[in-house]
Design a protein around this motif. Structure first.
Motif, PDB file in Angstrom:
ATOM      1  N   ALA A   1       1.025  -1.566  -0.149  1.00 18.44           N
ATOM      2  CA  ALA A   1      -0.104  -0.437   0.050  1.00 18.44           C
ATOM      3  C   ALA A   1       0.677   1.461  -0.320  1.00 18.44           C
ATOM      4  N   THR A   2       0.789   2.382  -0.579  1.00 17.30           N
ATOM      5  CA  THR A   2       1.512   3.761  -0.735  1.00 17.30           C
ATOM      6  C   THR A   2       0.356   4.261   0.334  1.00 17.30           C
ATOM      7  N   LEU A   3       0.834   4.868   1.365  1.00 17.80           N
ATOM      8  CA  LEU A   3      -0.302   6.054   1.894  1.00 17.80           C
ATOM      9  C   LEU A   3       0.563   7.782   2.014  1.00 17.80           C
ATOM     10  N   GLU A   4      -0.527   7.977   1.253  1.00 14.99           N
ATOM     11  CA  GLU A   4      -0.856   9.622   1.476  1.00 14.99           C
ATOM     12  C   GLU A   4      -0.532  10.121   3.382  1.00 14.99           C
ATOM     13  N   VAL A   5       0.718  10.741   2.904  1.00 19.15           N
ATOM     14  CA  VAL A   5       0.408  12.066   4.118  1.00 19.15           C
ATOM     15  C   VAL A   5       0.934  12.967   3.672  1.00 19.15           C
ATOM     16  N   ARG A   6       0.080  13.668   4.525  1.00 15.34           N
ATOM     17  CA  ARG A   6       1.067  15.932   5.004  1.00 15.34           C
ATOM     18  C   ARG A   6       2.214  15.812   4.280  1.00 15.34           C
ATOM     19  N   TRP A   7       2.445  16.399   3.901  1.00 17.43           N
ATOM     20  CA  TRP A   7       4.057  17.170   3.615  1.00 17.43           C
ATOM     21  C   TRP A   7       5.178  18.064   4.764  1.00 17.43           C
ATOM     22  N   GLU A   8       5.899  17.812   4.947  1.00 15.83           N
ATOM     23  CA  GLU A   8       6.694  17.986   5.674  1.00 15.83           C
ATOM     24  C   GLU A   8       7.980  17.765   5.940  1.00 15.83           C
ATOM     25  N   SER A   9       8.811  18.796   6.604  1.00 10.57           N
ATOM     26  CA  SER A   9      10.053  18.950   5.772  1.00 10.57           C
ATOM     27  C   SER A   9       9.995  17.821   6.765  1.00 10.57           C
ATOM     28  N   LEU A  10      11.497  16.894   6.986  1.00 12.13           N
ATOM     29  CA  LEU A  10      11.812  15.781   7.719  1.00 12.13           C
ATOM     30  C   LEU A  10      13.018  16.261   7.640  1.00 12.13           C
ATOM     31  N   ALA A  11      13.977  16.324   9.261  1.00 12.35           N
ATOM     32  CA  ALA A  11      15.140  15.359   9.481  1.00 12.35           C
ATOM     33  C   ALA A  11      15.328  13.805   8.777  1.00 12.35           C
ATOM     34  N   LYS A  12      16.932  13.566   8.871  1.00 16.24           N
ATOM     35  CA  LYS A  12      16.611  11.936   8.636  1.00 16.24           C
ATOM     36  C   LYS A  12      16.713  11.121  10.108  1.00 16.24           C
TER      37      LYS A  12
ATOM     38  N   HIS B   1      20.779   1.858  13.618  1.00 15.34           N
ATOM     39  CA  HIS B   1      20.727   1.879  12.634  1.00 15.34           C
ATOM     40  C   HIS B   1      20.068   3.186  11.600  1.00 15.34           C
ATOM     41  N   PRO B   2      21.093   4.095  10.390  1.00 16.46           N
ATOM     42  CA  PRO B   2      21.572   5.178  10.385  1.00 16.46           C
ATOM     43  C   PRO B   2      19.570   6.056   9.857  1.00 16.46           C
ATOM     44  N   GLY B   3      18.979   7.185  10.370  1.00 19.16           N
ATOM     45  CA  GLY B   3      18.191   6.842  10.312  1.00 19.16           C
ATOM     46  C   GLY B   3      17.589   7.585   8.308  1.00 19.16           C
ATOM     47  N   VAL B   4      16.559   7.164   7.536  1.00 12.63           N
ATOM     48  CA  VAL B   4      16.098   7.285   6.403  1.00 12.63           C
ATOM     49  C   VAL B   4      16.332   8.551   6.353  1.00 12.63           C
ATOM     50  N   ASP B   5      16.513   8.955   4.452  1.00  9.37           N
ATOM     51  CA  ASP B   5      16.106  10.192   4.784  1.00  9.37           C
ATOM     52  C   ASP B   5      14.940  10.163   3.671  1.00  9.37           C
ATOM     53  N   LEU B   6      13.898  10.890   3.631  1.00  9.21           N
ATOM     54  CA  LEU B   6      12.507  10.691   3.023  1.00  9.21           C
ATOM     55  C   LEU B   6      12.487  11.729   2.409  1.00  9.21           C
ATOM     56  N   ASP B   7      13.561  12.981   2.585  1.00  5.89           N
ATOM     57  CA  ASP B   7      13.594  13.709   1.577  1.00  5.89           C
ATOM     58  C   ASP B   7      14.549  13.983   0.589  1.00  5.89           C
ATOM     59  N   ASP B   8      15.160  12.712   0.475  1.00  6.03           N
ATOM     60  CA  ASP B   8      16.622  12.321  -0.415  1.00  6.03           C
ATOM     61  C   ASP B   8      15.271  12.491  -2.046  1.00  6.03           C
ATOM     62  N   PRO B   9      15.871  13.021  -2.888  1.00  7.58           N
ATOM     63  CA  PRO B   9      14.895  13.169  -4.113  1.00  7.58           C
ATOM     64  C   PRO B   9      14.766  11.725  -4.681  1.00  7.58           C
ATOM     65  N   ARG B  10      15.519  10.648  -4.469  1.00 10.50           N
ATOM     66  CA  ARG B  10      15.301   9.160  -5.206  1.00 10.50           C
ATOM     67  C   ARG B  10      14.662   8.930  -4.035  1.00 10.50           C
ATOM     68  N   LEU B  11      13.898   8.962  -2.881  1.00  6.68           N
ATOM     69  CA  LEU B  11      13.626   8.255  -2.765  1.00  6.68           C
ATOM     70  C   LEU B  11      11.913   8.656  -3.086  1.00  6.68           C
ATOM     71  N   LEU B  12      11.904  10.077  -2.892  1.00  4.51           N
ATOM     72  CA  LEU B  12      10.370  11.035  -3.650  1.00  4.51           C
ATOM     73  C   LEU B  12      10.135  10.529  -4.666  1.00  4.51           C
ATOM     74  N   ALA B  13      11.555  10.271  -5.471  1.00  6.17           N
ATOM     75  CA  ALA B  13      10.376   9.831  -6.700  1.00  6.17           C
ATOM     76  C   ALA B  13       9.982   8.613  -7.466  1.00  6.17           C
TER      77      ALA B  13
ATOM     78  N   ASN C   1      15.101  -4.891   5.402  1.00  2.00           N
ATOM     79  CA  ASN C   1      15.985  -3.350   5.266  1.00  2.00           C
ATOM     80  C   ASN C   1      15.197  -2.053   6.226  1.00  2.00           C
ATOM     81  N   ALA C   2      16.059  -1.549   7.190  1.00  2.00           N
ATOM     82  CA  ALA C   2      15.936  -0.933   8.631  1.00  2.00           C
ATOM     83  C   ALA C   2      15.698  -0.071   8.445  1.00  2.00           C
ATOM     84  N   GLN C   3      15.817   0.480   6.847  1.00  2.00           N
ATOM     85  CA  GLN C   3      15.155   2.105   6.869  1.00  2.00           C
ATOM     86  C   GLN C   3      13.808   1.666   5.979  1.00  2.00           C
ATOM     87  N   PHE C   4      13.352   0.570   5.744  1.00  2.00           N
ATOM     88  CA  PHE C   4      12.137   0.856   4.916  1.00  2.00           C
ATOM     89  C   PHE C   4      10.913   0.528   6.217  1.00  2.00           C
TER      90      PHE C   4
END
Length: 363
Positions: free
Chosen positions: A19-30, A49-61, A71-74
């Motif tokens: 499922a793809t969950l649509e959540v409100r946009w907010e600026s996120l730190a890792k 486990h290093p935190g995921v960067d959901l503002d990374d353009p490669r992930l946003l795309a 995958n711990a970041q998932f």
């Protein structure tokens, strides 16, 4: 995962378990770390486990990481997304921002003077078959464990099970935190209903959120031929967790259960409130009552569709039902669940602040 990783291992459910969950946009730190929640990922051994960067353009795309047990970041992404969806349901129902309980700076449990901005979420904190909300730390702690199933055909022994990958468990524990932020006295067991209400309400929110996952909802309606009172995963909570810990079914079922391989509707017991006092067992009575009310609304709203489809007989022909009927039934189920969820959350504003009973809440 729409439910948990176990359904992705089965051919008949793999196609609807993402499922793809649509959540409100907010600026996120890792982490991710945002306005409401902060994910800190240290496991039971102290490994970070290093935190995921959901503002990374490669992930946003690509709408974030693909579902993955390894995958711990998932895992971090999933707990963030499900928690934020749960928060949004509360804010839409109450019309105001969600707040967490105040915490103690001095360690004195009676001191609640410290404002807490973010709920801490720790996806791998415990090496045990458990997950819980910690009021003292204002945190959600999730565990991981090796499966010891009763039925090896469902979950392989030794499979690593992560509670943070169960949509139901994440929604359930987030609801505990939200409820505690609204009514801190609901953790004081002044009567048998109080602690049971905490568990029941968290289950109700998790169950109703099943109906916001459109592909999963359509799949279950097609499989049950529109009969949500039949053996449906929509009324089950924490399927993988229940089976991995030795049960033959989900951790909890709303209105029925498997009996010798056959799903049976549970008969309401008027004496149950006099005999059941453990919080989960007693809370299940309230969950069943609310879910039964939802089913009555769904049946009423879809009665005309079933009359048209069956030429007034009310008897469905053999075989799969038409995809157009599946779509209409799914729409009515989702709308009904949204209404019931909103009513259940809004009712919290009209309950007494202490010594709550089921009947006061339902009224």
């Amino acid at each position: 995962y729409a439910v948990d990783p176990s359904l992705s291992a089965r051919l008949d459910t793999a196609g609807v378990n993402e499922a793809t969950l649509e959540v409100r946009w907010e600026s996120l730190a890792k982490g991710p770390i945002g306005e409401y929640v902060a994910v800190y990922d240290y496991d039971a051994t102290g490994t970070h486990h290093p935190g995921v960067d959901l503002d990374d353009p490669r992930l946003l795309a690509r709408d974030g990481w693909e579902p993955s047990e390894g995958n711990a970041q998932f895992h971090q992404q999933m707990v963030y997304a499900v928690a934020m969806r749960t928060i949004e349901h509360f804010e839409r129902a109450t019309g105001r921002p969600a707040l967490w309980r105040h915490a103690s700076v001095s360690g004195d449990p009676t001191d609640d003077s410290h404002f807490v901005q973010r709920l801490k979420i720790r996806p791998h904190r415990l090496h045990q078959a458990n997950a819980f909300y910690s009021p003292g730390e204002v945190s959600l702690d999730f565990g991981y464990f090796d499966a010891a199933p009763a039925d090896w055909s469902v979950v392989a022994p030794g499979t690593r099970v992560y509670t943070c990958l169960s949509h139901d468990i994440v929604a359930h524990e987030t609801t505990h935190a939200l409820l505690d932020g609204m009514h801190a006295r609901f953790r004081e067991p002044t009567n048998p209903d109080v602690l049971a209400f905490h568990e029941a309400f968290a289950d109700i929110v998790a169950l109703m959120q099943h109906f916001t996952l459109k592909d999963f909802l359509r799949g279950e309606i097609a499989r049950s031929r529109g009969d949500l009172e039949a053996d449906s995963r929509l009324g089950s909570l924490a399927v993988q967790f229940g089976r991995a810990t030795g049960r033959r079914s989900a951790l909890r079922e709303a209105i029925g259960s498997m009996d010798q391989g056959v799903w049976r509707r549970r008969t309401p017991d008027p004496q149950a409130l006099r005999t059941l006092f453990a919080p989960h067992a007693r809370g299940a009575i309230l969950v069943a009552a609310v879910f039964d009310a939802f089913l009555a609304i769904y049946r009423s709203r879809t009665a005309d569709l079933m009359r048209l489809y069956t030429d007034g007989t009310g008897v469905l022909p053999d075989g799969a039902i038409h995809p157009d009927l599946v779509e209409r039934l799914a729409s009515e189920a989702a709308k009904s669940a949204s209404h019931v969820l909103t009513i259940c959350i809004r009712a919290l504003d009209y309950t007494p602040p202490v010594d709550l009973t089921f009947f006061e809440y339902l009224r």
